[in-house]
Design a protein around this motif. Sequence first.
Motif, PDB file in Angstrom:
ATOM      1  N   THR A  18       0.797  -1.082   0.031  1.00  0.00           N
ATOM      2  CA  THR A  18       0.124   0.103  -0.061  1.00  0.00           C
ATOM      3  C   THR A  18       0.912   1.267  -0.079  1.00  0.00           C
ATOM      4  OG1 THR A  18      -0.066   0.110   2.236  1.00  0.00           O
ATOM      5  CG2 THR A  18      -1.629  -1.207   1.292  1.00  0.00           C
ATOM      6  N   GLU A  19       0.264   2.387  -0.307  1.00  0.00           N
ATOM      7  CA  GLU A  19       0.815   3.725  -0.009  1.00  0.00           C
ATOM      8  C   GLU A  19       1.225   3.728   1.497  1.00  0.00           C
ATOM      9  OE1 GLU A  19       1.356   6.448  -1.759  1.00  0.00           O
ATOM     10  OE2 GLU A  19       1.209   5.643  -3.598  1.00  0.00           O
ATOM     11  N   GLU A  20       0.804   3.174   2.137  1.00  0.00           N
ATOM     12  CA  GLU A  20       1.130   3.394   3.766  1.00  0.00           C
ATOM     13  C   GLU A  20       2.334   2.791   3.958  1.00  0.00           C
ATOM     14  OE1 GLU A  20      -2.037   1.562   6.230  1.00  0.00           O
ATOM     15  OE2 GLU A  20      -3.596   3.059   5.260  1.00  0.00           O
ATOM     16  N   LEU A  21       2.678   1.647   3.150  1.00  0.00           N
ATOM     17  CA  LEU A  21       3.826   0.824   3.355  1.00  0.00           C
ATOM     18  C   LEU A  21       4.817   1.673   2.770  1.00  0.00           C
ATOM     19  CD1 LEU A  21       5.820  -1.525   3.799  1.00  0.00           C
ATOM     20  CD2 LEU A  21       5.017  -2.559   1.735  1.00  0.00           C
ATOM     21  N   LYS A  22       4.532   2.372   1.488  1.00  0.00           N
ATOM     22  CA  LYS A  22       5.508   3.260   0.705  1.00  0.00           C
ATOM     23  C   LYS A  22       5.911   4.393   1.781  1.00  0.00           C
ATOM     24  CE  LYS A  22       5.814   5.659  -3.552  1.00  0.00           C
ATOM     25  NZ  LYS A  22       5.230   6.219  -4.747  1.00  0.00           N
ATOM     26  N   ALA A  23       4.996   5.025   2.433  1.00  0.00           N
ATOM     27  CA  ALA A  23       5.414   6.036   3.518  1.00  0.00           C
ATOM     28  C   ALA A  23       6.105   5.729   4.467  1.00  0.00           C
ATOM     29  CB  ALA A  23       3.950   6.929   3.911  1.00  0.00           C
ATOM     30  N   LYS A  24       5.933   4.492   4.969  1.00  0.00           N
ATOM     31  CA  LYS A  24       6.815   4.049   6.190  1.00  0.00           C
ATOM     32  C   LYS A  24       8.118   3.484   5.997  1.00  0.00           C
ATOM     33  CE  LYS A  24       2.567   2.830   8.893  1.00  0.00           C
ATOM     34  NZ  LYS A  24       2.069   1.686   9.789  1.00  0.00           N
ATOM     35  N   ASN A  25       8.009   2.578   4.768  1.00  0.00           N
ATOM     36  CA  ASN A  25       9.338   1.930   4.566  1.00  0.00           C
ATOM     37  C   ASN A  25       9.577   1.899   2.959  1.00  0.00           C
ATOM     38  OD1 ASN A  25      11.640   0.267   4.332  1.00  0.00           O
ATOM     39  ND2 ASN A  25      10.882  -1.064   6.060  1.00  0.00           N
ATOM     40  N   GLN A  26      10.162   2.941   2.363  1.00  0.00           N
ATOM     41  CA  GLN A  26      10.324   2.883   1.027  1.00  0.00           C
ATOM     42  C   GLN A  26      11.164   1.745   0.240  1.00  0.00           C
ATOM     43  OE1 GLN A  26      11.592   6.690  -0.425  1.00  0.00           O
ATOM     44  NE2 GLN A  26       9.592   7.326  -1.018  1.00  0.00           N
ATOM     45  N   LEU A  27      12.026   1.555   1.022  1.00  0.00           N
ATOM     46  CA  LEU A  27      12.833   0.438   0.525  1.00  0.00           C
ATOM     47  C   LEU A  27      12.179  -1.139   0.512  1.00  0.00           C
ATOM     48  CD1 LEU A  27      16.384   1.178   2.072  1.00  0.00           C
ATOM     49  CD2 LEU A  27      15.757   1.281  -0.412  1.00  0.00           C
ATOM     50  N   GLU A  28      11.560  -1.194   1.459  1.00  0.00           N
ATOM     51  CA  GLU A  28      10.632  -2.545   1.665  1.00  0.00           C
ATOM     52  C   GLU A  28       9.520  -2.315   0.694  1.00  0.00           C
ATOM     53  OE1 GLU A  28       9.349  -6.255   2.660  1.00  0.00           O
ATOM     54  OE2 GLU A  28      11.285  -5.106   3.325  1.00  0.00           O
ATOM     55  N   TRP A  29       8.984  -1.223   0.370  1.00  0.00           N
ATOM     56  CA  TRP A  29       7.682  -1.168  -0.715  1.00  0.00           C
ATOM     57  C   TRP A  29       8.525  -1.269  -2.155  1.00  0.00           C
ATOM     58  CZ3 TRP A  29       7.120   1.883  -4.779  1.00  0.00           C
ATOM     59  CH2 TRP A  29       5.887   1.910  -5.616  1.00  0.00           C
ATOM     60  N   VAL A  30       9.415  -1.154  -2.446  1.00  0.00           N
ATOM     61  CA  VAL A  30      10.288  -1.140  -3.358  1.00  0.00           C
ATOM     62  C   VAL A  30      10.734  -2.624  -3.824  1.00  0.00           C
ATOM     63  CG1 VAL A  30      12.457  -0.509  -4.988  1.00  0.00           C
ATOM     64  CG2 VAL A  30      11.015   1.302  -3.786  1.00  0.00           C
ATOM     65  N   ALA A  31      11.178  -3.242  -2.841  1.00  0.00           N
ATOM     66  CA  ALA A  31      11.562  -4.552  -2.714  1.00  0.00           C
ATOM     67  C   ALA A  31      10.412  -5.387  -3.237  1.00  0.00           C
ATOM     68  CB  ALA A  31      12.143  -5.051  -1.587  1.00  0.00           C
ATOM     69  N   GLN A  32       9.125  -5.250  -2.452  1.00  0.00           N
ATOM     70  CA  GLN A  32       8.067  -6.030  -2.622  1.00  0.00           C
ATOM     71  C   GLN A  32       7.436  -5.814  -4.063  1.00  0.00           C
ATOM     72  OE1 GLN A  32       5.027  -5.897   0.569  1.00  0.00           O
ATOM     73  NE2 GLN A  32       6.593  -6.286   2.139  1.00  0.00           N
ATOM     74  N   MET A  33       7.283  -4.429  -4.310  1.00  0.00           N
ATOM     75  CA  MET A  33       7.097  -4.427  -5.993  1.00  0.00           C
ATOM     76  C   MET A  33       7.772  -4.743  -7.021  1.00  0.00           C
ATOM     77  SD  MET A  33       4.106  -2.892  -5.572  1.00  0.00           S
ATOM     78  CE  MET A  33       3.800  -2.215  -7.267  1.00  0.00           C
ATOM     79  N   ASN A  34       9.263  -4.751  -6.700  1.00  0.00           N
ATOM     80  CA  ASN A  34      10.026  -5.363  -7.827  1.00  0.00           C
ATOM     81  C   ASN A  34       9.751  -7.090  -7.929  1.00  0.00           C
ATOM     82  OD1 ASN A  34      11.409  -3.080  -8.527  1.00  0.00           O
ATOM     83  ND2 ASN A  34      13.010  -3.395  -7.101  1.00  0.00           N
ATOM     84  N   ASN A  35       9.511  -7.227  -6.583  1.00  0.00           N
ATOM     85  CA  ASN A  35       9.281  -8.898  -6.660  1.00  0.00           C
ATOM     86  C   ASN A  35       7.927  -9.052  -7.375  1.00  0.00           C
ATOM     87  OD1 ASN A  35       7.714 -11.500  -5.569  1.00  0.00           O
ATOM     88  ND2 ASN A  35       9.681 -11.730  -4.575  1.00  0.00           N
ATOM     89  N   VAL A  36       7.118  -8.385  -7.377  1.00  0.00           N
ATOM     90  CA  VAL A  36       5.699  -8.552  -7.950  1.00  0.00           C
ATOM     91  C   VAL A  36       5.905  -8.111  -9.519  1.00  0.00           C
ATOM     92  CG1 VAL A  36       3.169  -7.077  -8.315  1.00  0.00           C
ATOM     93  CG2 VAL A  36       4.152  -7.803  -5.899  1.00  0.00           C
ATOM     94  N   TYR A  37       6.567  -7.100  -9.615  1.00  0.00           N
ATOM     95  CA  TYR A  37       6.756  -7.154 -11.179  1.00  0.00           C
ATOM     96  C   TYR A  37       7.330  -8.145 -11.828  1.00  0.00           C
ATOM     97  CZ  TYR A  37       5.962  -1.933 -10.290  1.00  0.00           C
ATOM     98  OH  TYR A  37       5.381  -0.773  -9.994  1.00  0.00           O
ATOM     99  N   ASN A  38       8.343  -8.728 -11.415  1.00  0.00           N
ATOM    100  CA  ASN A  38       9.233  -9.787 -11.693  1.00  0.00           C
ATOM    101  C   ASN A  38       8.300 -11.241 -11.854  1.00  0.00           C
ATOM    102  OD1 ASN A  38      11.668  -8.616 -11.934  1.00  0.00           O
ATOM    103  ND2 ASN A  38      12.208  -9.090  -9.863  1.00  0.00           N
ATOM    104  N   ARG A  39       7.393 -11.466 -10.865  1.00  0.00           N
ATOM    105  CA  ARG A  39       6.586 -12.543 -11.100  1.00  0.00           C
ATOM    106  C   ARG A  39       5.594 -12.290 -12.134  1.00  0.00           C
ATOM    107  NH1 ARG A  39       4.012 -13.180  -5.700  1.00  0.00           N
ATOM    108  NH2 ARG A  39       4.558 -11.245  -5.249  1.00  0.00           N
ATOM    109  N   ALA A  40       4.995 -11.071 -12.242  1.00  0.00           N
ATOM    110  CA  ALA A  40       4.039 -10.742 -13.225  1.00  0.00           C
ATOM    111  C   ALA A  40       4.703 -10.865 -14.848  1.00  0.00           C
ATOM    112  CB  ALA A  40       3.437  -9.204 -13.086  1.00  0.00           C
ATOM    113  N   ARG A  41       5.909 -10.302 -14.897  1.00  0.00           N
ATOM    114  CA  ARG A  41       6.482 -10.180 -15.984  1.00  0.00           C
ATOM    115  C   ARG A  41       6.811 -11.796 -16.278  1.00  0.00           C
ATOM    116  NH1 ARG A  41      11.047  -7.181 -15.098  1.00  0.00           N
ATOM    117  NH2 ARG A  41       9.877  -5.508 -15.888  1.00  0.00           N
ATOM    118  N   GLU A  42       6.986 -12.537 -15.552  1.00  0.00           N
ATOM    119  CA  GLU A  42       7.425 -14.134 -15.952  1.00  0.00           C
ATOM    120  C   GLU A  42       6.079 -14.852 -16.373  1.00  0.00           C
ATOM    121  OE1 GLU A  42      10.002 -16.239 -16.058  1.00  0.00           O
ATOM    122  OE2 GLU A  42      11.149 -14.214 -15.766  1.00  0.00           O
ATOM    123  N   ILE A  43       4.901 -14.328 -15.577  1.00  0.00           N
ATOM    124  CA  ILE A  43       3.510 -14.840 -16.155  1.00  0.00           C
ATOM    125  C   ILE A  43       3.420 -14.400 -17.733  1.00  0.00           C
ATOM    126  CG2 ILE A  43       1.156 -14.934 -15.565  1.00  0.00           C
ATOM    127  CD1 ILE A  43       1.863 -14.729 -12.342  1.00  0.00           C
TER     128      ILE A  43
END
Length: 111
Positions: A78-103
């Motif tokens: 969420t945006e809340e996660l992005k506001a609290k911990n940007q590095l964690e948000w980026v890591a999780q979103m990169n993981n999501v992007y990579n899985r979506a790209r593989e699919i």
Amino acid sequence: MRKSRLSATKSHLTRITSSTARSMGQRHARYLKQHHKIIYINLLTSGKLNNYLVDIDNQAENLFLQLVKQLAESEDITEELKAKNQLEWVAQMNNVYNRAREIVNSKLIFI
């Protein structure tokens, strides 16, 4: 809370998908040229290759966006996660992007 999830991914997705989706048709063309030469040559000689690749790009982009949205929502990114911990948000979103790209690759690009 649902709106914040969507806005978190929407702005970030706009930047990612513009380069990702354009290259998907090119990757599919390379795949066809290497592994399905007859299909590639038939599309090329009939003048339908470019339209076919644009269609693949559009389908791939739509599927990619849909998958990223679904995965981000299911994992509560969420945006809340992005506001609290940007590095964690980026890591999780990169993981999501990579899985979506593989699919997308397995369902549209490398078939």
